[in-house]
Motif scaffolding. Structure first.
Motif, PDB file in Angstrom:
ATOM      1  N   ASN A 158      10.001   0.778   7.174  1.00 36.09           N
ATOM      2  CA  ASN A 158       9.550  -0.581   7.442  1.00 36.09           C
ATOM      3  C   ASN A 158       8.176  -0.870   6.839  1.00 36.09           C
ATOM      4  OD1 ASN A 158      10.198  -3.114   8.593  1.00 36.09           O
ATOM      5  ND2 ASN A 158       8.778  -2.730  10.292  1.00 36.09           N
ATOM      6  N   SER A 159       7.698   0.019   5.981  1.00 37.22           N
ATOM      7  CA  SER A 159       6.415  -0.226   5.321  1.00 37.22           C
ATOM      8  C   SER A 159       6.584  -1.352   4.302  1.00 37.22           C
ATOM      9  CB  SER A 159       5.936   1.038   4.612  1.00 37.22           C
ATOM     10  OG  SER A 159       6.825   1.381   3.560  1.00 37.22           O
ATOM     11  N   ASP A 179       0.854  -1.184   0.000  1.00 40.26           N
ATOM     12  CA  ASP A 179       0.000   0.000   0.000  1.00 40.26           C
ATOM     13  C   ASP A 179       0.893   1.238   0.000  1.00 40.26           C
ATOM     14  OD1 ASP A 179       0.909   0.368   2.639  1.00 40.26           O
ATOM     15  OD2 ASP A 179      -0.833  -0.668   3.485  1.00 40.26           O
ATOM     16  N   SER A 217       1.476   3.344   2.401  1.00 36.60           N
ATOM     17  CA  SER A 217       1.995   3.781   3.698  1.00 36.60           C
ATOM     18  C   SER A 217       3.488   4.070   3.579  1.00 36.60           C
ATOM     19  CB  SER A 217       1.742   2.718   4.766  1.00 36.60           C
ATOM     20  OG  SER A 217       2.342   1.488   4.403  1.00 36.60           O
ATOM     21  N   THR A 218       3.959   5.010   4.383  1.00 38.66           N
ATOM     22  CA  THR A 218       5.349   5.447   4.295  1.00 38.66           C
ATOM     23  C   THR A 218       6.170   4.876   5.446  1.00 38.66           C
ATOM     24  OG1 THR A 218       4.805   7.463   5.517  1.00 38.66           O
ATOM     25  CG2 THR A 218       4.690   7.567   3.116  1.00 38.66           C
ATOM     26  N   ARG A 244       5.842  -1.526   1.163  1.00 38.21           N
ATOM     27  CA  ARG A 244       6.383  -1.078  -0.125  1.00 38.21           C
ATOM     28  C   ARG A 244       7.877  -0.801  -0.023  1.00 38.21           C
ATOM     29  NH1 ARG A 244       4.272   3.286  -3.060  1.00 38.21           N
ATOM     30  NH2 ARG A 244       6.272   4.297  -3.386  1.00 38.21           N
TER      31      ARG A 244
END
Length: 376
Positions: A18-19, A12, A14-15, A21
């Motif tokens: 450790n996200s 997704d 999310s930043t 992506r």
């Protein structure tokens, strides 16, 4: 790739370091370092029909940009207000920019205004110097006849100096040429920048040149003598590519399944050697082996109107006992390649598309593995 995506988690926007992506981007940078690995991952992401793989496909296309010598800025998976919604922003060491729009297919109409707006926004925010320093490229995962609509829109709007279209297979092929031949980033940039809305024809010329390296020229006046005895069976693999008017599976279904014949061009490798009794399997580009048959005649020059561009493919041979498995292809992944004679002694992570980019003779052992054909 399935296990990797399961470990990483749901992709997704999310930043944070450790996200999911960010972890996926780091995984690609660290572990997917050979173009053969990348082709495996990209082809798997196209075959899978769910949102997680579609997002992975976007990231894989961007990772491919780094193989081509660009600095890559990954875009968002979903648009959001007040942010530029590009899929990728590639920056050349030469100072040129490419704004990428990734489409796993072109089933739905694409508005050229969207990509043009991303480019203008990046210029307005001084991330790109001017409109002379950027083009937009649509990367199409699974081309179909609808791609012509996008080309027509680019031409009708007189945008062919700003917008380009390329299939993912052609884009990977550029990376493979750069990896294996004397092709550098500047050469790649010159291919991506010429006028005309589609890049694929330029890439196909390069592929043909590369795949025919080392092959002696064939002339009608001096046909080659077969090296096999009269009764010996040869085994062949031949690629079938998507075209604008007809995709590869439609071509195979029509010619191999229904009409039971196939056609070669003047310079198709093996055209003068293939004969009645030989076995041939058909590789749908970007997918896998989807059909096989027995050759029922040697090629004869004639015109068949059922063929797209019949003047380019005048050598016709009949088939018998065709078997089609378009919805259950045999995937030439790393596991299968490890069992093939053609890959003995080769690094299985490196370039492997040479095996499926042109018609070639293969061993009986490889043919059986690729088709699961009961030869006897």
């Amino acid at each position: 790739m399935k296990e990797t995506l399961e470990l990483i988690g749901k992709l997704d926007d999310s930043t944070g370091d450790n996200s999911p992506r960010a972890r996926f981007h780091n995984y690609l940078k660290t572990y997917i370092t050979e173009v053969g690995q990348l082709r495996d991952y990209i082809e798997e992401s196209i075959r899978k029909k769910d949102n997680q793989y579609s997002k992975a496909f976007q990231d894989l296309v961007n990772h491919l940009g780094s193989f081509l010598g660009f600095e890559v800025i990954y875009g968002r998976y979903s648009g959001v207000k007040n942010e530029i919604g590009f899929d990728g922003h590639w920056i050349s060491p030469e100072g040129f920019h490419i704004v990428v729009e990734v489409k796993s297919s072109e089933t739905y109409p694409i508005k050229t205004a969207t990509l043009l707006e991303y480019m203008n926004q990046l210029i307005s925010e001084n991330q790109i110097p001017s409109d002379k320093d950027v083009i937009g490229i649509y990367v199409i995962g699974k081309p179909n006849p609808e791609v012509q609509q996008l080309k027509n829109a680019i031409i009708a709007e007189n945008r062919f100096q700003q917008l380009r279209i390329i299939s993912i297979d052609s884009l990977i092929s550029l990376a493979e040429l750069m990896n294996e031949y004397d092709v550098n980033h500047e050469d790649i940039l010159s291919v991506l920048k010429p006028s005309g809305p589609s890049i694929d024809p330029n890439v196909e010329i390069m592929i043909k040149l590369a795949s025919q390296q080392g092959l002696p020229p064939e002339t009608p006046e001096t046909p080659k003598k077969p090296t096999n005895s009269e009764g010996e069976v040869n085994y062949w693999i031949t690629p079938v590519r998507d075209e604008e008017e007809e995709n590869a599976s439609e071509t195979i279904q029509k010619l191999v399944g229904k009409l039971q014949f196939y056609a070669f061009g003047e310079r198709t490798p093996g055209r003068k050697l293939i004969k009645q009794g030989d076995k041939i399997c058909f590789y749908e580009t970007g997918n896998g082996i989807v059909a096989h048959a027995t050759v029922n005649s040697s090629p004869k020059k004639e015109t068949r109107q059922e063929i797209r561009n019949p003047e380019s493919y005048p050598w016709i041979f009949s088939l018998k006992d065709p078997k089609l498995y378009l919805d259950n292809p045999i995937i030439i992944d790393k596991s299968l390649r490890s069992q093939l004679d053609a890959f003995k002694g080769k690094d299985l992570n490196k370039l492997w598309a040479w095996f499926v980019q042109s018609t070639k003779k293969i061993t009986e052992h490889d043919y059986k593995l690729l088709t699961d054909d009961n030869i006897n």
